[in-house]
Design a protein around this motif. Structure first.
Motif, mmCIF file in Angstrom:
data_model
loop_
_atom_site.group_PDB
_atom_site.id
_atom_site.type_symbol
_atom_site.label_atom_id
_atom_site.label_comp_id
_atom_site.label_asym_id
_atom_site.label_seq_id
_atom_site.Cartn_x
_atom_site.Cartn_y
_atom_site.Cartn_z
ATOM 1 N N THR A 111 0.702 -1.444 -0.001
ATOM 2 C CA THR A 111 0.067 -0.243 -0.017
ATOM 3 C C THR A 111 0.782 1.289 -0.092
ATOM 4 O O THR A 111 0.916 2.247 -0.946
ATOM 5 C CB THR A 111 -0.800 -0.046 1.155
ATOM 6 N N GLY A 112 1.851 1.312 0.763
ATOM 7 C CA GLY A 112 2.519 2.531 1.075
ATOM 8 C C GLY A 112 3.422 2.612 -0.278
ATOM 9 O O GLY A 112 3.758 3.917 -0.788
ATOM 10 N N GLY A 113 3.818 1.558 -0.957
ATOM 11 C CA GLY A 113 4.771 1.719 -1.926
ATOM 12 C C GLY A 113 4.288 2.260 -3.143
ATOM 13 O O GLY A 113 4.791 3.117 -3.903
ATOM 14 N N LYS A 114 2.895 2.185 -3.246
ATOM 15 C CA LYS A 114 1.987 2.871 -4.431
ATOM 16 C C LYS A 114 1.701 4.237 -4.063
ATOM 17 O O LYS A 114 1.323 5.092 -5.114
ATOM 18 C CB LYS A 114 0.705 2.006 -4.634
ATOM 19 N N LEU A 115 1.969 4.952 -2.860
ATOM 20 C CA LEU A 115 1.687 6.025 -2.470
ATOM 21 C C LEU A 115 2.998 6.819 -2.680
ATOM 22 O O LEU A 115 2.680 8.316 -2.422
ATOM 23 C CB LEU A 115 0.835 6.013 -1.443
ATOM 24 N N VAL A 116 4.201 6.506 -2.733
ATOM 25 C CA VAL A 116 5.439 7.372 -2.499
ATOM 26 C C VAL A 116 5.952 7.271 -3.993
ATOM 27 O O VAL A 116 5.502 6.552 -4.952
ATOM 28 C CB VAL A 116 6.357 6.690 -1.529
ATOM 29 N N PHE A 117 6.990 8.006 -4.273
ATOM 30 C CA PHE A 117 7.460 8.146 -5.595
ATOM 31 C C PHE A 117 8.523 7.027 -5.849
ATOM 32 O O PHE A 117 8.525 6.400 -6.785
ATOM 33 C CB PHE A 117 8.215 9.442 -5.814
ATOM 34 N N SER A 118 9.476 6.948 -4.582
ATOM 35 C CA SER A 118 10.677 5.866 -4.894
ATOM 36 C C SER A 118 10.116 4.529 -4.334
ATOM 37 O O SER A 118 10.737 4.025 -3.248
ATOM 38 C CB SER A 118 11.800 6.401 -3.879
ATOM 39 N N GLU A 119 9.134 3.845 -5.032
ATOM 40 C CA GLU A 119 8.646 2.692 -4.561
ATOM 41 C C GLU A 119 9.720 1.522 -4.543
ATOM 42 O O GLU A 119 9.704 0.654 -3.639
ATOM 43 C CB GLU A 119 7.431 2.360 -5.494
ATOM 44 N N HIS A 120 10.857 1.740 -5.347
ATOM 45 C CA HIS A 120 11.857 0.598 -5.479
ATOM 46 C C HIS A 120 12.659 0.563 -4.142
ATOM 47 O O HIS A 120 13.124 -0.429 -3.812
ATOM 48 C CB HIS A 120 12.654 1.355 -6.605
ATOM 49 N N LEU A 121 12.458 1.719 -3.387
ATOM 50 C CA LEU A 121 13.240 1.676 -2.250
ATOM 51 C C LEU A 121 12.687 0.635 -0.924
ATOM 52 O O LEU A 121 13.005 0.005 -0.080
ATOM 53 C CB LEU A 121 13.519 2.888 -1.494
ATOM 54 N N LEU A 122 11.196 0.745 -1.260
ATOM 55 C CA LEU A 122 10.483 -0.058 -0.139
ATOM 56 C C LEU A 122 10.476 -1.509 -0.764
ATOM 57 O O LEU A 122 10.436 -2.668 0.072
ATOM 58 C CB LEU A 122 8.967 0.247 -0.071
ATOM 59 N N ILE A 123 10.459 -1.570 -2.136
ATOM 60 C CA ILE A 123 10.948 -3.146 -2.624
ATOM 61 C C ILE A 123 11.912 -3.742 -2.152
ATOM 62 O O ILE A 123 11.789 -4.775 -2.093
ATOM 63 C CB ILE A 123 10.258 -2.908 -4.211
ATOM 64 N N ASP A 124 13.085 -2.926 -2.408
ATOM 65 C CA ASP A 124 14.351 -3.210 -1.871
ATOM 66 C C ASP A 124 14.198 -3.990 -0.430
ATOM 67 O O ASP A 124 14.877 -4.992 -0.033
ATOM 68 C CB ASP A 124 15.397 -2.297 -2.103
ATOM 69 N N SER A 125 13.609 -3.062 0.424
ATOM 70 C CA SER A 125 13.477 -3.494 2.000
ATOM 71 C C SER A 125 12.736 -4.812 2.096
ATOM 72 O O SER A 125 13.104 -5.855 2.744
ATOM 73 C CB SER A 125 12.736 -2.463 2.564
ATOM 74 N N ILE A 126 11.752 -4.836 1.576
ATOM 75 C CA ILE A 126 10.575 -6.324 1.925
ATOM 76 C C ILE A 126 11.307 -7.475 0.909
ATOM 77 O O ILE A 126 11.006 -8.518 1.401
ATOM 78 C CB ILE A 126 9.256 -6.002 1.142
#
Length: 436
Positions: A111-126
């Motif tokens: 959810t948070g990833g689709k609301l930020v610009f730098s989704e790739h940073l969250l993807i890298d974390s998860i």
């Protein structure tokens, strides 16, 4: 890499004893959820979201996590039926084996990833977490991710109807030419931030103007007027700040728009938003009391709701009154060389946003964790500031409010009336939304 390794280790500790013979297993502690919150905050800071926009991201990500965990524990109430238009997710719950904690964190990130610009940073974390867990139990892994994704999809569909997209297409804000109205301030003279935020759909409020505060003091350059007395107070207070007052102002600065100027060189210093500071406080408080997954998710979700509705209420008044900032008045009528200790944010003065959302968050956290909840706030250590200790959430909210006077960016009435406004928002939220 260190953060990713920590997440990897947390997952191993969390699921090391997980088997496929039971339907759901609770982790030993919600440390992974706290880590997810911190990672989302880092991305929000990195992307330089405005304070209101940041509160929106926290809201939907935390609702996703809470709703997932509420499926596991029937003592916690879904938001469906409490918030108008909230989706019914009963059909998403699966009879298959699921780890709801994993599903909740995944729903949070998706959810948070689709609301930020730098989704790739969250993807890298998860990704580190998920790839490791896949090897331990593929069946439960897949079931959990499917549930988390389904919850995230449902929340994102709901979020798309909150008018945020429409406010992105609005015409550029036009400044009023009337005396006493706000105009951009040094050093960046940045355009008005989120002038149409009052059009965002609230969570508990009937309307953005439900808790409209009393108007600000009438603008006047008469030295005997109430307004000029407040202006002079800002000027005199900032001229003789103690070391403690300077520290207080710095601790609650939370200005994501801070602009450094060195000659012809301009560059931004990325800072935490006011809402991010209170999300951090909520997490620290929950962790210090050893709250379980569901309790922690409830603390995060109600705090995020208070922040979200608080910003809507505050921004409604800001662009109604369009009140002039102290820096503009002091430079024009008292001291043209004066600069506030804190950099003036790029939006109207009244009411104080930090005062509103801090009071609203304090009401919620006091309800959840107690009136005399003493805690140490480590939020600003990442920015080189020391830990501060507070006797209660209301104590912290009061300090957050007065910090704006010390910083030279708000008048006293804006702080006082903003605190009252926030208290009303917080109390109303608790009267409308129940987690148990």
């Amino acid at each position: 890499m260190r953060g990713r390794f920590t997440l990897h280790l947390l997952l191993i500790l969390l699921f090391a004893n997980y088997g496929d013979s039971i339907a759901a297993v609770a982790g030993p502690s919600p440390r992974l959820l706290h880590r997810a919150e911190k990672n989302l905050t880092r991305v929000i800071v990195y992307d330089i979201f405005s304070p209101p926009a940041a509160s929106r991201i926290y809201l939907y990500a935390n609702v996703a996590a809470y709703e997932t965990l509420a499926m596991q524990d029937k003592s916690y109430r879904t938001m469906q039926g409490q918030i108008p238009g909230f989706p019914d997710m009963k059909g998403l719950k699966s009879e298959k084996k699921v780890n709801y904690e994993l599903a909740a964190v995944y729903a949070f990130f998706k959810t948070g990833g689709k609301l930020v610009f730098s989704e790739h940073l969250l993807i890298d974390s998860i990704r580190v977490i998920l790839n490791d867990f896949r090897e331990k139990d593929t069946l439960v892994y897949n079931n959990s991710l499917r549930l988390g994704q389904a919850v995230a999809d449902s929340i994102l569909t709901w979020s798309a109807k909150d008018n945020y997209a429409k406010t992105r297409t609005k015409r550029r804000y036009t400044y009023s030419k009337q005396k006493g109205k706000w105009t951009p301030t040094p050093p960046g003279f940045i355009d008005a931030v989120e002038p149409y935020w009052s059009q965002i759909r609230p969570v508990s409020l009937d309307s953005a103007g439900q808790f409209k505060p009393v108007p600000p003091p009438g603008y006047s350059t008469d030295t005997a007027s109430v307004f000029m007395k407040e202006v002079r107070e800002v000027y005199h207070v900032t001229q003789k700040l103690s070391k403690e007052e300077v520290l207080i102002a710095s601790f609650w600065d939370c200005n994501p728009f801070y602009l450094n100027t060195q000659g012809h060189l301009n560059f931004a210093t990325k800072k935490l938003s006011p809402g991010g500071h209170w999300i951090s406080i909520a997490g620290q408080a929950a962790e210090s009391k050893g709250k379980n997954w569901q309790e922690t998710a409830a603390i995060y979700v109600l705090t995020s709701m208070a922040l979200f509705d608080g910003f809507i209420s505050c921004w409604d008044e800001k662009y109604r009154s369009q009140f002039i900032r102290p820096e503009t008045v002091i430079n024009a009528y008292i001291d043209e060389k004066w600069r506030p200790m804190l950099q003036t944010p790029p939006f109207p003065e009244y009411t104080s946003g930090h005062s509103v959302i801090s009071a609203a968050a304090a009401v919620v956290l006091t309800y959840l964790l107690g009136e005399d909840f003493s805690f140490n706030d480590h939020t600003e250590t990442d920015y080189g500031l020391p830990v501060r200790t507070f006797r209660s959430f209301n104590d912290a909210a009061a300090e957050a409010g007065i910090s704006r006077l010390y910083g030279g960016i708000h008048y006293r009435s804006s702080i006082t009336n903003g605190q009252h406004q926030g208290e009303l928002v917080g109390r109303h939220l608790l009267s409308k939304i129940k987690v148990k």
